[in-house]
Design a protein around this motif. Structure first.
Motif, PDB file in Angstrom:
ATOM      1  N   ILE A 230      30.849  -0.960 -16.601  1.00 37.96           N
ATOM      2  CA  ILE A 230      30.677  -2.221 -17.329  1.00 37.96           C
ATOM      3  C   ILE A 230      31.057  -3.392 -16.427  1.00 37.96           C
ATOM      4  N   VAL A 231      30.248  -4.428 -16.463  1.00 35.09           N
ATOM      5  CA  VAL A 231      30.567  -5.686 -15.781  1.00 35.09           C
ATOM      6  C   VAL A 231      30.770  -6.748 -16.851  1.00 35.09           C
ATOM      7  N   SER A 232      31.932  -7.378 -16.852  1.00 40.35           N
ATOM      8  CA  SER A 232      32.227  -8.432 -17.819  1.00 40.35           C
ATOM      9  C   SER A 232      32.207  -9.793 -17.146  1.00 40.35           C
ATOM     10  N   LEU A 233      31.330 -10.661 -17.641  1.00 43.82           N
ATOM     11  CA  LEU A 233      31.265 -12.044 -17.164  1.00 43.82           C
ATOM     12  C   LEU A 233      31.872 -12.978 -18.208  1.00 43.82           C
ATOM     13  N   SER A 234      32.893 -12.484 -18.879  1.00 42.41           N
ATOM     14  CA  SER A 234      33.567 -13.251 -19.927  1.00 42.41           C
ATOM     15  C   SER A 234      35.032 -12.875 -19.948  1.00 42.41           C
ATOM     16  N   ALA A 235      35.903 -13.850 -19.754  1.00 43.57           N
ATOM     17  CA  ALA A 235      37.340 -13.579 -19.763  1.00 43.57           C
ATOM     18  C   ALA A 235      37.782 -13.031 -21.116  1.00 43.57           C
ATOM     19  N   THR A 236      37.188 -13.550 -22.184  1.00 42.07           N
ATOM     20  CA  THR A 236      37.535 -13.067 -23.521  1.00 42.07           C
ATOM     21  C   THR A 236      37.072 -11.636 -23.718  1.00 42.07           C
ATOM     22  N   ALA A 237      35.837 -11.337 -23.320  1.00 41.86           N
ATOM     23  CA  ALA A 237      35.319  -9.975 -23.466  1.00 41.86           C
ATOM     24  C   ALA A 237      36.139  -8.988 -22.646  1.00 41.86           C
ATOM     25  N   THR A 238      36.591  -9.424 -21.477  1.00 41.16           N
ATOM     26  CA  THR A 238      37.438  -8.559 -20.652  1.00 41.16           C
ATOM     27  C   THR A 238      38.701  -8.175 -21.417  1.00 41.16           C
ATOM     28  N   GLU A 239      39.330  -9.154 -22.056  1.00 40.07           N
ATOM     29  CA  GLU A 239      40.529  -8.870 -22.841  1.00 40.07           C
ATOM     30  C   GLU A 239      40.214  -7.914 -23.989  1.00 40.07           C
ATOM     31  N   MET A 240      39.079  -8.120 -24.629  1.00 42.69           N
ATOM     32  CA  MET A 240      38.681  -7.246 -25.736  1.00 42.69           C
ATOM     33  C   MET A 240      38.491  -5.810 -25.255  1.00 42.69           C
ATOM     34  N   LEU A 241      37.786  -5.630 -24.144  1.00 44.79           N
ATOM     35  CA  LEU A 241      37.499  -4.298 -23.622  1.00 44.79           C
ATOM     36  C   LEU A 241      38.776  -3.528 -23.299  1.00 44.79           C
ATOM     37  N   PHE A 242      39.721  -4.197 -22.666  1.00 46.58           N
ATOM     38  CA  PHE A 242      40.976  -3.525 -22.322  1.00 46.58           C
ATOM     39  C   PHE A 242      41.814  -3.259 -23.569  1.00 46.58           C
ATOM     40  N   ALA A 243      41.727  -4.140 -24.546  1.00 42.46           N
ATOM     41  CA  ALA A 243      42.521  -3.969 -25.765  1.00 42.46           C
ATOM     42  C   ALA A 243      42.024  -2.809 -26.624  1.00 42.46           C
TER      43      ALA A 243
ATOM     44  N   ALA B  16      33.766  -4.127 -12.977  1.00 43.07           N
ATOM     45  CA  ALA B  16      34.030  -5.430 -12.358  1.00 43.07           C
ATOM     46  C   ALA B  16      34.098  -6.507 -13.435  1.00 43.07           C
ATOM     47  N   VAL B  17      34.915  -7.529 -13.185  1.00 39.22           N
ATOM     48  CA  VAL B  17      35.004  -8.675 -14.089  1.00 39.22           C
ATOM     49  C   VAL B  17      34.859  -9.957 -13.276  1.00 39.22           C
ATOM     50  N   ASP B  18      34.555 -11.038 -13.944  1.00 33.78           N
ATOM     51  CA  ASP B  18      34.307 -12.301 -13.245  1.00 33.78           C
ATOM     52  C   ASP B  18      35.608 -12.963 -12.795  1.00 33.78           C
ATOM     53  N   SER B  19      35.464 -14.046 -12.061  1.00 38.20           N
ATOM     54  CA  SER B  19      36.608 -14.708 -11.425  1.00 38.20           C
ATOM     55  C   SER B  19      37.573 -15.357 -12.413  1.00 38.20           C
ATOM     56  N   THR B  20      37.148 -15.598 -13.662  1.00 34.24           N
ATOM     57  CA  THR B  20      38.046 -16.207 -14.649  1.00 34.24           C
ATOM     58  C   THR B  20      38.820 -15.163 -15.452  1.00 34.24           C
ATOM     59  N   SER B  21      38.474 -13.897 -15.296  1.00 35.61           N
ATOM     60  CA  SER B  21      39.129 -12.829 -16.058  1.00 35.61           C
ATOM     61  C   SER B  21      40.471 -12.473 -15.412  1.00 35.61           C
ATOM     62  N   ASN B  22      41.492 -13.225 -15.782  1.00 37.98           N
ATOM     63  CA  ASN B  22      42.818 -13.062 -15.174  1.00 37.98           C
ATOM     64  C   ASN B  22      43.794 -12.292 -16.054  1.00 37.98           C
ATOM     65  N   TYR B  23      43.275 -11.713 -17.147  1.00 37.18           N
ATOM     66  CA  TYR B  23      44.136 -10.932 -18.049  1.00 37.18           C
ATOM     67  C   TYR B  23      43.317  -9.814 -18.659  1.00 37.18           C
ATOM     68  N   PRO B  24      43.848  -8.574 -18.671  1.00 36.81           N
ATOM     69  CA  PRO B  24      45.133  -8.171 -18.082  1.00 36.81           C
ATOM     70  C   PRO B  24      45.084  -8.160 -16.556  1.00 36.81           C
TER      71      PRO B  24
ATOM     72  N   THR C 123      36.743  -9.980  -9.557  1.00 39.03           N
ATOM     73  CA  THR C 123      35.870 -10.188  -8.394  1.00 39.03           C
ATOM     74  C   THR C 123      35.574 -11.678  -8.273  1.00 39.03           C
ATOM     75  N   ASP C 124      34.676 -12.019  -7.354  1.00 37.17           N
ATOM     76  CA  ASP C 124      34.270 -13.420  -7.233  1.00 37.17           C
ATOM     77  C   ASP C 124      32.992 -13.706  -8.006  1.00 37.17           C
ATOM     78  N   LEU C 125      32.596 -12.814  -8.902  1.00 42.61           N
ATOM     79  CA  LEU C 125      31.435 -13.073  -9.753  1.00 42.61           C
ATOM     80  C   LEU C 125      31.689 -14.344 -10.563  1.00 42.61           C
ATOM     81  N   ASP C 126      30.701 -15.221 -10.598  1.00 40.98           N
ATOM     82  CA  ASP C 126      30.853 -16.516 -11.253  1.00 40.98           C
ATOM     83  C   ASP C 126      30.088 -16.525 -12.571  1.00 40.98           C
ATOM     84  N   ALA C 127      30.822 -16.558 -13.681  1.00 41.94           N
ATOM     85  CA  ALA C 127      30.189 -16.535 -15.001  1.00 41.94           C
ATOM     86  C   ALA C 127      29.397 -17.805 -15.281  1.00 41.94           C
ATOM     87  N   PHE C 128      29.753 -18.900 -14.618  1.00 37.94           N
ATOM     88  CA  PHE C 128      29.096 -20.173 -14.886  1.00 37.94           C
ATOM     89  C   PHE C 128      27.975 -20.479 -13.894  1.00 37.94           C
ATOM     90  N   ASN C 129      27.872 -19.659 -12.870  1.00 35.72           N
ATOM     91  CA  ASN C 129      26.775 -19.763 -11.915  1.00 35.72           C
ATOM     92  C   ASN C 129      26.388 -18.336 -11.504  1.00 35.72           C
TER      93      ASN C 129
END
Length: 297
Positions: free
Chosen positions: A49-62, A71-79, A85-91
């Motif tokens: 799974i690749v998450s380009l959403s910080a919120t979705a990343t939190e949901m997946l781990f929870a 892989a997750v995008d650069s804004t996914s800082n939790y957990p 990665t350096d994937l950019d959700a906004f570009n």
């Protein structure tokens, strides 16, 4: 007809086998063999799974699907252990995303028409836009649970969140006059109304939002920009700052010492990440809000 010893033994083994199959935990039992939700149907349980959403990343781990996240995008800082990665959700770049060979991509924005591009690349994509209510958040969590084979975990999570928030609200003191609130997104006085996710939490906590009904609020999707003069004239009982502003930043503004919120020391700086996401840490945001209301003067 009575069974002989040999047939009785065969029957007993068959019964034990059927019982074991019925009781054993399996993907079939949790996911129902059907990994489908939100217009997405997967042939098998996704493990890249690749998450380009910080919120979705939190949901997946929870919901205990973290080990399926590639892989997750650069804004996914939790957990912290999310594979950032350096994937950019906004570009977003479809080639960069495809390089991880994902069997599911989760996005919260459709920047650069990424959803159509991923569709053209035949990469299954689940769209989880910003929630406008707790029910929206619950739906996304349970959709991700269905797609990843964690239906039970997702259902338990939404139930726990709902129960915790209900308990917080029930424990608030009853008031005849509801306090007013200004919820600041940045120091340019952008705010939100009760028609937004965080706004619905303020309302649930018994607060009256000064931005509700202001001219142009509906056209901005519930995120109007206020003027300092308007905020001072409304004289809110609470101020919650969520864009990184400190309490001192807010209380030190010219003329703001006249606000009830400042006089009563009811200005609060909230965590910028927690307050901008609609995932499982909504419990933390609601606790900050209800704790402030509970001890208010």
């Amino acid at each position: 007809m009575r069974l002989g010893p040999k047939l009785l033994g065969v029957a007993a083994v068959a019964t034990l086998a059927l019982t074991a199959c019925a009781d054993a935990p399996s993907e079939e039992k949790d996911g129902g063999g059907d990994y489908a939700a939100g217009g997405v149907t997967l042939d098998a349980k996704p493990d890249k799974i690749v998450s380009l959403s910080a919120t979705a990343t939190e949901m997946l781990f929870a919901i205990d699907a973290g080990d399926q996240v590639e892989a997750v995008d650069s804004t996914s800082n939790y957990p912290k252990d999310a594979p950032k990665t350096d994937l950019d959700a906004f570009n977003p770049n479809v080639e960069s995303i495809a390089g991880y060979e994902p069997d599911l991509v989760v996005v919260s924005h459709d920047q650069e028409g990424i959803r159509d591009k991923l569709k053209e690349a035949k990469i299954p994509t689940y769209y989880a836009p910003a929630a406008a209510s707790l029910d929206d958040s619950y739906e996304q969590i349970e959709d991700l649970g269905a797609l990843t084979g964690h239906r039970k975990d997702a259902k338990k999570l939404t139930g726990d969140i709902e129960s915790e928030i209900d308990t917080m609200v029930e424990q608030l003191p009853s008031r005849e006059d509801k306090p007013t609130v200004y919820y600041e997104l940045d120091d340019d006085h952008y705010t939100l109304t009760s028609d937004t996710f965080a706004g619905s939490l303020l309302k649930k906590a018994g607060l009256v939002n000064i931005a509700d009904g202001v001219e142009g609020a509906e056209e901005t999707g519930g995120y109007p920009k206020l003027t300092g003069e308007f905020i001072l004239s409304e004289n809110p009982d609470f101020v919650f700052a969520t864009g990184g502003q400190t309490v001192k930043d807010v209380t030190g503004r010219q003329g703001w010492d006249s606000l009830e919120a400042v006089k009563k020391k009811q200005v609060y700086s909230l965590d910028a990440d927690v307050s901008s996401r609609w995932g499982p840490r909504v419990v933390d945001l609601m606790r900050d809000i209800t704790d402030a209301v509970a001890k208010s003067k």
